[in-house]
Design a protein around this motif. Structure first.
Motif, PDB file in Angstrom:
ATOM      1  N   ASP A  33       0.840  -1.191   0.000  1.00  0.00           N
ATOM      2  CA  ASP A  33       0.000   0.000   0.000  1.00  0.00           C
ATOM      3  C   ASP A  33       0.879   1.247   0.000  1.00  0.00           C
ATOM      4  O   ASP A  33       2.076   1.195   0.308  1.00  0.00           O
ATOM      5  CB  ASP A  33      -0.916  -0.001   1.224  1.00  0.00           C
ATOM      6  CG  ASP A  33      -0.136   0.093   2.526  1.00  0.00           C
ATOM      7  OD1 ASP A  33       0.030   1.207   3.030  1.00  0.00           O
ATOM      8  OD2 ASP A  33       0.330  -0.961   3.019  1.00  0.00           O
ATOM      9  N   LYS A  34       0.269   2.373  -0.337  1.00  0.00           N
ATOM     10  CA  LYS A  34       1.014   3.621  -0.510  1.00  0.00           C
ATOM     11  C   LYS A  34       1.816   4.006   0.724  1.00  0.00           C
ATOM     12  O   LYS A  34       3.012   4.305   0.627  1.00  0.00           O
ATOM     13  CB  LYS A  34       0.036   4.739  -0.865  1.00  0.00           C
ATOM     14  CG  LYS A  34       0.657   6.135  -0.922  1.00  0.00           C
ATOM     15  CD  LYS A  34      -0.411   7.188  -1.147  1.00  0.00           C
ATOM     16  CE  LYS A  34       0.154   8.596  -1.001  1.00  0.00           C
ATOM     17  NZ  LYS A  34      -0.880   9.640  -1.199  1.00  0.00           N
ATOM     18  N   ASP A  35       1.181   4.016   1.901  1.00  0.00           N
ATOM     19  CA  ASP A  35       1.883   4.462   3.110  1.00  0.00           C
ATOM     20  C   ASP A  35       3.077   3.574   3.418  1.00  0.00           C
ATOM     21  O   ASP A  35       4.165   4.055   3.769  1.00  0.00           O
ATOM     22  CB  ASP A  35       0.921   4.485   4.298  1.00  0.00           C
ATOM     23  CG  ASP A  35      -0.050   5.654   4.252  1.00  0.00           C
ATOM     24  OD1 ASP A  35       0.190   6.586   3.466  1.00  0.00           O
ATOM     25  OD2 ASP A  35      -1.048   5.628   4.997  1.00  0.00           O
ATOM     26  N   THR A  36       2.879   2.261   3.312  1.00  0.00           N
ATOM     27  CA  THR A  36       3.975   1.332   3.595  1.00  0.00           C
ATOM     28  C   THR A  36       5.091   1.486   2.578  1.00  0.00           C
ATOM     29  O   THR A  36       6.285   1.512   2.936  1.00  0.00           O
ATOM     30  CB  THR A  36       3.469  -0.122   3.591  1.00  0.00           C
ATOM     31  OG1 THR A  36       2.458  -0.266   4.582  1.00  0.00           O
ATOM     32  CG2 THR A  36       4.600  -1.097   3.890  1.00  0.00           C
ATOM     33  N   GLN A  37       4.722   1.588   1.303  1.00  0.00           N
ATOM     34  CA  GLN A  37       5.729   1.719   0.254  1.00  0.00           C
ATOM     35  C   GLN A  37       6.567   2.980   0.445  1.00  0.00           C
ATOM     36  O   GLN A  37       7.798   2.939   0.363  1.00  0.00           O
ATOM     37  CB  GLN A  37       5.054   1.748  -1.115  1.00  0.00           C
ATOM     38  CG  GLN A  37       6.039   1.770  -2.281  1.00  0.00           C
ATOM     39  CD  GLN A  37       5.329   1.755  -3.629  1.00  0.00           C
ATOM     40  OE1 GLN A  37       4.121   1.591  -3.706  1.00  0.00           O
ATOM     41  NE2 GLN A  37       6.082   1.945  -4.694  1.00  0.00           N
ATOM     42  N   HIS A  38       5.920   4.086   0.740  1.00  0.00           N
ATOM     43  CA  HIS A  38       6.646   5.348   0.896  1.00  0.00           C
ATOM     44  C   HIS A  38       7.506   5.356   2.165  1.00  0.00           C
ATOM     45  O   HIS A  38       8.647   5.823   2.147  1.00  0.00           O
ATOM     46  CB  HIS A  38       5.671   6.517   0.929  1.00  0.00           C
ATOM     47  CG  HIS A  38       5.071   6.819  -0.407  1.00  0.00           C
ATOM     48  ND1 HIS A  38       4.317   7.943  -0.655  1.00  0.00           N
ATOM     49  CD2 HIS A  38       5.120   6.132  -1.575  1.00  0.00           C
ATOM     50  CE1 HIS A  38       3.933   7.939  -1.921  1.00  0.00           C
ATOM     51  NE2 HIS A  38       4.397   6.849  -2.494  1.00  0.00           N
ATOM     52  N   TYR A  39       6.968   4.832   3.253  1.00  0.00           N
ATOM     53  CA  TYR A  39       7.752   4.814   4.485  1.00  0.00           C
ATOM     54  C   TYR A  39       8.923   3.843   4.371  1.00  0.00           C
ATOM     55  O   TYR A  39      10.015   4.100   4.884  1.00  0.00           O
ATOM     56  CB  TYR A  39       6.875   4.444   5.684  1.00  0.00           C
ATOM     57  CG  TYR A  39       7.571   4.719   7.002  1.00  0.00           C
ATOM     58  CD1 TYR A  39       7.589   6.009   7.526  1.00  0.00           C
ATOM     59  CD2 TYR A  39       8.234   3.707   7.681  1.00  0.00           C
ATOM     60  CE1 TYR A  39       8.256   6.278   8.715  1.00  0.00           C
ATOM     61  CE2 TYR A  39       8.906   3.974   8.868  1.00  0.00           C
ATOM     62  CZ  TYR A  39       8.915   5.265   9.380  1.00  0.00           C
ATOM     63  OH  TYR A  39       9.585   5.534  10.540  1.00  0.00           O
ATOM     64  N   LYS A  40       8.698   2.736   3.671  1.00  0.00           N
ATOM     65  CA  LYS A  40       9.771   1.758   3.490  1.00  0.00           C
ATOM     66  C   LYS A  40      10.934   2.343   2.697  1.00  0.00           C
ATOM     67  O   LYS A  40      12.099   1.993   2.928  1.00  0.00           O
ATOM     68  CB  LYS A  40       9.230   0.509   2.789  1.00  0.00           C
ATOM     69  CG  LYS A  40      10.240  -0.623   2.667  1.00  0.00           C
ATOM     70  CD  LYS A  40       9.594  -1.874   2.116  1.00  0.00           C
ATOM     71  CE  LYS A  40      10.638  -2.971   1.941  1.00  0.00           C
ATOM     72  NZ  LYS A  40      11.589  -2.681   0.858  1.00  0.00           N
ATOM     73  N   GLU A  41      10.640   3.258   1.783  1.00  0.00           N
ATOM     74  CA  GLU A  41      11.715   3.915   1.048  1.00  0.00           C
ATOM     75  C   GLU A  41      12.609   4.724   1.986  1.00  0.00           C
ATOM     76  O   GLU A  41      13.830   4.770   1.811  1.00  0.00           O
ATOM     77  CB  GLU A  41      11.125   4.819  -0.039  1.00  0.00           C
ATOM     78  CG  GLU A  41      10.486   4.054  -1.189  1.00  0.00           C
ATOM     79  CD  GLU A  41       9.756   4.957  -2.164  1.00  0.00           C
ATOM     80  OE1 GLU A  41       9.717   6.185  -1.912  1.00  0.00           O
ATOM     81  OE2 GLU A  41       9.220   4.450  -3.157  1.00  0.00           O
TER      82      GLU A  41
END
Length: 423
Positions: free
Chosen positions: A305-313
């Protein structure tokens, strides 16, 4: 104690991190000359450097070592260091950490052998300008905080590679290099690095088209004119199949090195910011690793999901910095790995890539956990998304902007000054 350079101190037994390269080749006789004719035990960690290990025992013993340990660390290296870094998407300034995550596993095994042998000190041949001295010594401190560490490059008389070569020649130490081919290289199953000589001037083009410079592949110009398609299957972020053939992560890396190398993949020419504060130029060959990073990132595009993908970066950048700085054995790196593992529960699926003249081009991606919904994204008619809902969303999303504009209008009328501009 650590970082010793007291040549009057006597040691009974020193364990040397030994690669058989220039630095460590001269260290065996040098240590015996300077530390009371001590016993020197050489330790080499096999992390996939291949033929570089050939003849190593004969060479170590001939130059004065009492014994040589060659420890096969390849499976642990891949499973416990490389795969977690792939899952994290960790990199440092585009560098895929080939040397960085090899040093901690080697240092840990050296400490284990030093303890078993009852050694007084551990010695490494890292320079005082580089990153590896930090990576080795932080790992040693993590597992043997009271062990003496000898780092001769910080104080010895052999303060250049040319002097080391002269010392080696005077002591009949065989070398595979000369003053003319004296690139500083590091190789393992993940990558090959090149530093030194003409690469020290960023104004010089890297000689990737010069015969013998590249070892893991060819330059993009010399790659085939026909693209190569490959499909990689991941299970929870771990590569498990290549073109429908079930393989270990280690064997997948080795095969991708061959395929990627043949297509000019994974050549990085970079001026990086070293941990010790200076900039340094290097050329890295990471064909298989570059493919795996690209494939894994592509699969995450449809499974996170967007939040996880962005925070994982954001976490990936910190993970890469920790690994680059030698902080593998730290609470934060361990905690970040736990976070990463939790994000990988749905990172399962297949990624097809087209490899062509140094380029990694996505061709297809599928997953049973895909969050991509063609019906919602389509430009054609659909029955699962009411486009009129967007008006209310935009009104609420843009409410702060609207309120500020209304307030600016009121202030302008009252003061005669413009408050609408945000420039």
């Amino acid at each position: 104690m650590s970082n010793l350079h007291n040549e009057n101190k006597h040691y009974n037994k020193i364990v040397l991190a030994y690669s058989g390269g220039l630095d460590t080749s001269v260290l065996i006789p040098w240590l015996k000359e300077h530390y009371g004719n001590c016993e020197v035990i050489a330790v080499s960690g096999n992390v996939g450097q291949g033929t570089e290990l050939d003849g190593l025992e004969e060479k170590a013993l001939a130059t004065g070592a009492s014994k040589l340990y060659i420890e096969d660390l390849t499976d642990t290296f891949v499973d416990d260091f490389i795969v977690p870094s792939i899952k994290a998407g960790a990199a440092y300034e585009k560098y895929l950490l080939g040397t960085s995550f090899a040093r901690p596993i080697i240092a840990k095994r050296i400490v284990e052998i030093a303890k078993a042998e009852g050694a007084d000190a551990i010695c490494h041949g890292c320079t005082g300008k580089g990153n590896d001295q930090v990576r080795f010594e932080l790992a040693i401190k993590a597992f043997a905080p009271d062990m003496d560490i000898i780092a001769p490059w910080r104080f010895w008389e052999l303060d250049s590679r040319e002097k080391e070569i002269e010392y080696a020649e005077a002591h009949n130490i065989p070398l595979k290099i000369s003053k003319e081919t004296n690139y500083s290289k590091d190789k393992n199953l993940w990558h090959l690095s090149h530093e030194g000589l003409d690469l020290e001037d960023p104004a010089n083009e890297a000689p990737i088209n010069t015969e013998g410079f590249l070892e893991l592949g060819v330059s993009p110009e010399n790659a085939p004119d026909k693209p190569t398609y490959i499909t990689i299957h991941f299970e929870k972020g771990v590569p498990t199949k290549l073109d429908d053939e079930e393989l270990s992560a280690r064997d997948i890396i080795l095969k991708l090195n061959e395929i990627g190398g043949a297509n000019g993949i994974g050549i990085l020419d970079i001026v990086e910011n070293r941990l010790v504060g200076m900039k340094s130029r290097g050329v890295y060959e990471t064909p298989g690793g570059s493919i795996l990073y690209a494939a894994h990132a592509k699969l995450e595009e449809i499974t996170l999901d967007k939040d996880t993908q962005h925070y994982k970066e954001q976490a990936a950048q910190k993970f890469g910095e920790l690994v680059y700085d030698g902080k593998w054995f730290t609470p934060l790196r361990k905690a970040l790995s736990a976070f990463v593992d939790s994000t990988q529960e749905t990172v399962t699926g297949d990624v097809t890539l087209k490899l062509y003249k140094g380029n990694i081009i996505p061709a297809a991606v599928t997953s049973p956990y895909s969050l991509y919904n063609a019906g919602m994204a389509t430009f054609d008619a659909d029955d699962c998304y009411d486009q009129s809902d967007s008006a209310g969303f935009i009104n609420l999303f843009g409410l702060p902007i609207k309120v500020r504009a209304l307030n600016s209008d009121a202030l302008e009328k009252e003061t005669g000054e413009s408050f609408s501009s945000v420039e």
